[in-house]
Enzyme design. Structure first.
Site, short mmCIF file in Angstrom:
data_model
loop_
_atom_site.label_atom_id
_atom_site.label_comp_id
_atom_site.label_asym_id
_atom_site.label_seq_id
_atom_site.Cartn_x
_atom_site.Cartn_y
_atom_site.Cartn_z
N SER A 133 0.79 -1.22 0.00
CA SER A 133 0.00 0.00 0.00
C SER A 133 0.83 1.27 0.00
CB SER A 133 -0.96 0.03 1.19
OG SER A 133 -1.94 -0.95 1.07
N HIS A 185 0.54 4.19 5.07
CA HIS A 185 -0.16 4.85 3.97
C HIS A 185 0.24 6.32 3.86
CE1 HIS A 185 -3.57 1.65 4.40
NE2 HIS A 185 -2.44 1.15 3.94
#
Length: 269
Positions: A133, A185
């Site tokens: 991610s 993230h």
């Protein structure tokens, strides 16, 4: 009717290769019963010299849903490979994917260090991050700056304006998936903006190959020093650290068996 998949693959060869690599690694992890603690990135293991985990953690996933979500987003972001006329394209995609993998992982460790040393939050000393991610969020961010009219398509039916996708996805995943790594993230977003705004620039094939060579050398050196895996060609003796947690997939791969660490000790990135 949509275009045949084979034509999409030919138009996004690098993206297709990364999806294939992540899928093959997930299958291998499942087949060999490898736990996330053996491939994931944590502050404690990084301090112990396991620098190779910056690479292995990025390409490893612990569940099929985790893999599918990341690869679905990555497939949509593969449009970068077709944007050569605006300064992107396949070479740019490959070069800066390498940058995103390394720098986002390093930034995660840097944030952990600040949280541990300055704010005394010991939770982040042993929390283990796995997943692609960081790179996905990085490319969302780059595309939101370079091509703000694009859309991010997820699972074939969900469509988000790319200009808002990084922060929408950051908030959405943090709420819906409790184990989602906010720091991981966010690191991808920060590095993505640094690339998109030209703060990190100048990558070309020469520097990309040189960087890849150094990554291989550092990874091999850290593998030898840490003794984490018993690769015969590296002459490494297997070392088991009883202080580290272990998580292994049992049975059909949907059940997790844990020791020494609760479920909150893993973060999905």
């Amino acid at each position: 009717m949509g275009r045949p998949l084979v034509f999409e693959i030919l138009e996004k060869p690098a993206t297709s290769c990364f999806i294939g690599i992540c899928s093959a690694i997930w299958f291998y992890i499942q087949k060999k019963n490898i736990g996330y603690s053996h491939v994931g990135l944590s502050y404690e293991t990084a301090i112990a010299g396991h620098h190779w985990r910056i690479i292995t953690s990025a390409f490893s996933h612990i569940s099929i849903l985790h893999l599918v979500f990341n690869m679905s987003a990555l497939w949509s972001l593969g449009v970068v490979e077709k944007l050569g006329p605006i300064g992107l394209g396949m070479e740019y995609y490959l070069q800066y994917t390498l940058v995103l993998v390394v720098l986002s992982g390093a930034l995660v460790l840097g944030m952990y260090h600040i949280l541990i040393q300055k704010f005394k939050i010991e939770y982040f000393r042993r929390v283990t991050a796995v997943g692609y991610s960081c790179v996905v969020f990085g490319w969302m961010t780059i595309l939101s700056v370079k091509q703000p009219t694009s859309k991010l398509h997820l699972f074939g039916f969900l469509s988000l304006p790319i200009s808002f996708a990084p922060f929408e996805s950051l908030i959405f995943t943090s709420i819906i998936v409790p184990q989602a790594s906010f720091i991981g993230h966010l690191s991808g977003i920060v590095v993505g903006y640094a690339i998109a705004w030209g703060l990190i620039h100048g990558m070309n094939n020469y520097w990309a190959v040189s960087m890849l060579g150094w990554i291989v050398l550092v990874s091999v050196f850290s593998l030898k020093r840490s003794g984490a895996y018993d690769f015969s060609f590296l002459e490494i003796e297997s070392v088991t650290d009883p202080s580290l947690p272990s998580v292994r997939f049992v049975g059909n791969g949907r059940t997790l068996q844990m020791s020494a660490l609760p479920a909150t000790g893993v973060e999905l990135v």
